[in-house]
Scaffold this motif. Structure first.
Motif, short mmCIF file in Angstrom:
data_model
loop_
_atom_site.label_atom_id
_atom_site.label_comp_id
_atom_site.label_asym_id
_atom_site.label_seq_id
_atom_site.Cartn_x
_atom_site.Cartn_y
_atom_site.Cartn_z
N GLY A 1 -2.80 -6.00 -10.23
CA GLY A 1 -4.25 -5.87 -10.45
C GLY A 1 -4.89 -5.05 -9.35
O GLY A 1 -4.22 -4.27 -8.66
N GLY A 2 -6.18 -5.27 -9.17
CA GLY A 2 -6.97 -4.48 -8.24
C GLY A 2 -6.48 -4.58 -6.80
O GLY A 2 -6.41 -3.59 -6.07
N GLN A 3 -6.14 -5.78 -6.40
CA GLN A 3 -5.70 -5.99 -5.01
C GLN A 3 -4.40 -5.21 -4.73
O GLN A 3 -4.26 -4.57 -3.69
N GLU A 4 -3.50 -5.28 -5.70
CA GLU A 4 -2.23 -4.57 -5.53
C GLU A 4 -2.46 -3.05 -5.55
O GLU A 4 -1.80 -2.31 -4.82
N ARG A 5 -3.40 -2.63 -6.39
CA ARG A 5 -3.71 -1.19 -6.47
C ARG A 5 -4.14 -0.66 -5.09
O ARG A 5 -3.67 0.37 -4.64
N THR A 6 -5.02 -1.39 -4.44
CA THR A 6 -5.51 -0.95 -3.14
C THR A 6 -4.36 -0.79 -2.16
O THR A 6 -4.25 0.20 -1.44
N ARG A 7 -3.49 -1.79 -2.13
CA ARG A 7 -2.38 -1.75 -1.16
C ARG A 7 -1.36 -0.67 -1.54
O ARG A 7 -0.86 0.04 -0.68
N LEU A 8 -1.06 -0.58 -2.83
CA LEU A 8 -0.09 0.43 -3.27
C LEU A 8 -0.62 1.84 -3.01
O LEU A 8 0.13 2.72 -2.58
N GLN A 9 -1.91 2.01 -3.28
CA GLN A 9 -2.51 3.33 -3.10
C GLN A 9 -2.41 3.77 -1.63
O GLN A 9 -1.97 4.87 -1.34
N ALA A 10 -2.78 2.86 -0.75
CA ALA A 10 -2.72 3.19 0.69
C ALA A 10 -1.28 3.47 1.09
O ALA A 10 -1.01 4.43 1.84
N PHE A 11 -0.38 2.68 0.57
CA PHE A 11 1.04 2.84 0.94
C PHE A 11 1.59 4.18 0.43
O PHE A 11 2.19 4.94 1.19
N LEU A 12 1.33 4.47 -0.83
CA LEU A 12 1.88 5.69 -1.41
C LEU A 12 1.21 6.94 -0.82
O LEU A 12 1.87 7.96 -0.61
N GLU A 13 -0.07 6.81 -0.53
CA GLU A 13 -0.75 7.95 0.13
C GLU A 13 -0.11 8.24 1.48
O GLU A 13 0.09 9.39 1.85
N SER A 14 0.22 7.18 2.20
CA SER A 14 0.84 7.39 3.51
C SER A 14 2.19 8.08 3.36
O SER A 14 2.59 8.87 4.22
N LEU A 15 2.89 7.79 2.26
CA LEU A 15 4.18 8.46 2.03
C LEU A 15 3.96 9.91 1.62
O LEU A 15 4.66 10.81 2.09
N LEU A 16 2.98 10.11 0.74
CA LEU A 16 2.74 11.47 0.23
C LEU A 16 2.22 12.41 1.32
O LEU A 16 2.50 13.60 1.31
N GLU A 17 1.48 11.83 2.26
CA GLU A 17 0.92 12.65 3.33
C GLU A 17 1.87 12.77 4.51
O GLU A 17 1.62 13.51 5.45
#
Lengths: 412, 378
Positions: free
Chosen positions: B358-374
């Motif tokens: 859900g929303g909570q997981e989205r926030t954490r996943l987004q931050a995590f994946l962004e850190s990998l992509l960047e």
């Protein structure tokens, strides 16, 4: 003054508790100062699970310490929350066993642990007859301390002990002997093992006899007595100190029966307890019962150590005895065990502690409860709590449930 | 009703597999009216024996996240609660039986609870926990023999050696095809891969193998385009839907290494064949497959295996899923994330009640994946 306090508590203290304190005090002192004498005496220190075949370790002159038992002490001394928080900060989920979390917390921060935490082990011995958690817990410890981990895998028994399961456990015990010979640089002394088995039988028979006196009405012991006095059968099984203590306890309990002295005054309701004690509430919880004349005359938890050895050679006996422990058995077996206790001890009801930290004990309790009620006709209450972590104990809902349950006995 | 000629077209084959993954066996009686299904829970329950008994293995997955059957306390995983609730609602009443494997404490308890309160016939196997312990192989072999007898009693048909051999061949072929599919992960959407892997646990196995074989060329064509996503490893217990993988993909991630019960771990490892005694081949297979956290082959084998897998697949990050109250995975999560981090693989541990994110997981996943992509290297 003392008498009025006892009356208020509705609790009769045991004279032998002084011997218990002395016996256990000596054990803790020996354990905690192991670093000063262990190497000198060539006695390695093993951390072991409560269901491990300690007779074999004693035959190798290994000194055993029990993280589960220390965790119970941490809890009784209100240290569990701080220690669990240390483990949780290290990544261990709050849903994991509170004994394991508080133990790991004590390993990481011994300064927060009562008794200064546990002394560093030379080896770890785990037997999964009580749960699967011990394997994961001891894997963590083995990595942390970088010491050998010996695991005895006792297959869960869906029915009776099978030949294949017994042979498998026996083969592992033989391998464990080889491992222990390497670790201790000693050969297995079979005479010493036979002697340990004999001492273990003796201490177990004393514990069984003591518990059986509780069939008397009024019962000479209540649940807190059973829980407190089980410590030596766990940690000093097969020792002379343990045997001496249980002789004293047995004599005192027998005397109480002869004098018709109950553990609580005016015993009115006889109950059976199922699951590990609620250590952080040991007296306040059971007081809710004793002040209404309800006494826990027996229990399945401390009764886990009141089991006679299986026949056979020492290793065959260990294989069968440790595989057949009640927590390694089906709900059907567990229900029959509880039914027999209710009949044997003439109990009027039973209370189950749905213990968040112990899934093998707790998940099956509802089907057992229904079966036992159906077979015996006595009422059974379920209380949700935790054996060590007070954060899982909601006092008011528990009190309401206990009161409502005890009111059902008002006609007695 | 399903007919094999539907499988001639690769697209139809692919559609069938995706449908089956979504249906989770719900339409089995309509689609396969002449088949008899046997439910099971865990990858350590040997499918070979179910097939040899003339039955179709069906992995039991919950259809909701928050059921509360009275027989189980709330502090129990949603897989156990959900499937037991479905038993109470008679969703499994057509099954010939249900097989339990002793893996975690919850499964062990669920077997006894099911036998006490359910209507289905239950069958147990208790494999060794210490897979390399002295005597473990002999014990496992004897347990398989007992299971064979129980399945024979259940179906009232003796299981012939030829049937067992055919089942071993079918399973080996399926695992070979799935391994080809696993190799396409880099260039195919993760939800697609996980659906195809899940379908193989929910539909008749001969049809699955045929459909997968037919659509593999199409999948290989689809996988020609390279991607520019963050490579991640996912480790988890059962995941009964694609919610997590859809979110990972949407947020710029791709699962290149899979250690999930309902994913590639179910199939991975070598299929052994050639023994006079076929049960010995099965023992070898289940002893040597990459272990789940409930099993132990040596102290650090699982951790080392997954760390090596992540490196081999060039995973930049690892997502460790712990389903609420799943103790074995929760225990390993700590050591596993330490091991990944030591190798420079960033790690995110997510606790999920069920399989849905859900929303909570989205926030954490987004931050995590962004850190990998960047991060460096992309």
């Amino acid at each position: 003054m003392q008498v009025s306090q006892e009356k208020r508590r509705n609790y009769r203290p045991l004279v032998s508790s002084k011997t218990l304190q002395k016996t256990m005090g000596r054990y803790y002192a020996l354990t905690n100062y192991h670093r000063y004498w262990g190497k000198l005496m060539r006695r390695p220190l093993a951390w072991v699970t409560s269901g491990a075949p300690v007779e074999l370790l004693r035959a190798f002159n290994i000194h055993s310490a029990y993280p589960e038992q220390y965790a119970a002490i941490y809890s009784a001394r209100n240290a569990t929350v701080n220690l669990c928080e240390v483990a949780e900060a290290a990544g261990y989920s709050q849903d994991l066993c509170s004994y394991a979390r508080s133990n790991i917390g004590g390993v990481l921060r011994p300064d927060l642990a009562p008794l200064g935490g546990m002394p560093k082990p030379d080896l770890l011995v785990a037997c999964n007859n009580i749960c699967g958690t011990v394997l994961k817990w001891y894997e963590v410890l083995a990595r942390h301390f970088d010491v050998p981990l010996l695991v005895l895998d006792t297959p869960f028994l869906t029915g009776e002990l099978t030949t294949q399961a017994k042979e498998y456990v026996l083969e592992q015990l033989n391998a464990m002997v080889t491992d222990l010979e390497k670790i201790t640089h000693r050969r297995l002394d079979e005479k010493k093992l036979a002697q340990q088995m004999s001492l273990s039988r003796e201490i177990t028979s004393l514990w069984i006899e003591t518990r059986q006196y509780c069939r008397a009405s009024p019962s000479p012991l209540n649940a807190p007595d059973l829980f407190i006095n089980m410590a030596p059968i766990v940690v000093l099984r097969g020792s002379h100190e343990g045997i001496n203590f249980y002789r004293k306890l047995r004599d005192e309990v027998k005397e109480r029966v002869d004098l018709a002295q109950g553990a609580i005054e005016n015993e009115r309701i006889r109950l059976v307890w199922d699951n590990i004690a609620i250590w952080p509430q040991l007296f306040s919880f059971y007081k809710m019962f004793s002040e209404k004349g309800a006494c826990f005359v027996t229990d399945t938890y401390s009764g886990g150590w009141a089991v006679e050895q299986a026949p056979g050679t020492p290793l065959e006996s260990l294989a069968a005895t440790y595989t057949e422990v009640f927590l390694n058995r089906s709900p059907k077996y567990r229900a029959n065990q509880l039914i027999n206790l209710i009949k044997e001890f003439k109990a009027d009801g039973f209370v189950m502690h749905s213990n968040r930290s112990c899934k093998p004990y707790s998940l099956v309790q509802e089907v057992i409860r229904k079966e036992v009620i159906h077979e015996t006709g006595v009422p059974g209450l379920m209380i949700e709590a935790d054996m060590a972590d007070p954060r899982a104990y909601a006092e008011e809902p528990v009190r309401n449930r206990v009161q409502a349950f005890l009111e059902t006995f008002d006609d007695l | 009703m399903f007919e094999n000629n539907h499988l001639k077209d690769p697209r139809q084959s692919l559609e069938l597999l995706l449908e089956e993954a979504t249906l989770m066996g719900a339409k089995r009686l309509i689609r396969y009216p002449n088949r008899k299904f046997f439910g099971y829970f865990c990858s350590y329950f040997p499918e070979e024996l179910i097939l040899a008994a003339g039955l179709e293995p069906l992995r039991l997955l919950p259809d909701s996240e928050n059921p509360t059957p009275v027989e189980l306390p709330a502090y129990c995983c949603s897989l156990a609660r959900g499937t037991l609730d479905m038993e109470v609602r008679e969703k499994w009443s057509d099954l010939v039986g249900i097989g339990f494997t002793h893996t975690c404490d919850t499964m062990q308890c669920l077997s006894g609870i099911w036998a006490a309160c359910g209507n289905s016939k239950t069958v147990d196997i208790v494999p060794p926990v210490m897979l390399n312990a002295p005597g473990a192989s002999s014990y496992y072999h004897a347990e398989l023999g007992s299971l064979l007898n129980e399945l024979t009693a259940l179906t009232k048909h003796e299981i012939q050696n030829e049937a067992l051999r055919a089942a071993l061949v079918l399973c080996a072929n399926t695992r070979k095809l799935v391994t080809e599919l696993d190799a396409l992960r880099f260039n195919l959407p993760s939800p697609l891969i996980f659906s195809l892997l899940r379908a193989g646990q929910l539909m008749p196995r001969p049809e699955y193998a045929l459909a997968l074989e037919n659509c593999l060329p199409l999948l290989k064509d689809m996988a020609k385009e390279t991607h520019n996503k963050a490579n991640v490893l996912v480790s988890s217990a059962v995941l009964e839907n694609n919610s997590l993988f859809e979110m990972i993909e949407e947020l710029g991630g791709r699962v290149v290494a899979d250690d999930t019960c309902t994913g590639y771990r179910h199939y991975s490892g070598v299929t052994v064949s050639g023994s006079e005694n076929l049960l010995l081949d099965i023992v070898q297979r289940y002893t040597n497959m990459p272990p789940c956290p409930c099993k132990n082959r040596s102290l650090n084998e699982r951790i080392s295996y997954l760390t090596a897998l992540a490196k081999q697949r060039h995973a930049q990050g690892a997502i460790i899923i712990v389903r609420k109250y799943c103790e074995p995975h929760a225990w390993d999560a700590v050591t596993l994330s330490e091991s990944f981090r030591r190798c420079g693989i960033r790690t995110l541990t997510l606790e999920l009640e069920g399989a849905n994110v859900g929303g909570q997981e989205r926030t954490r996943l987004q931050a995590f994946l962004e850190s990998l992509l960047e991060g460096p290297g992309l």
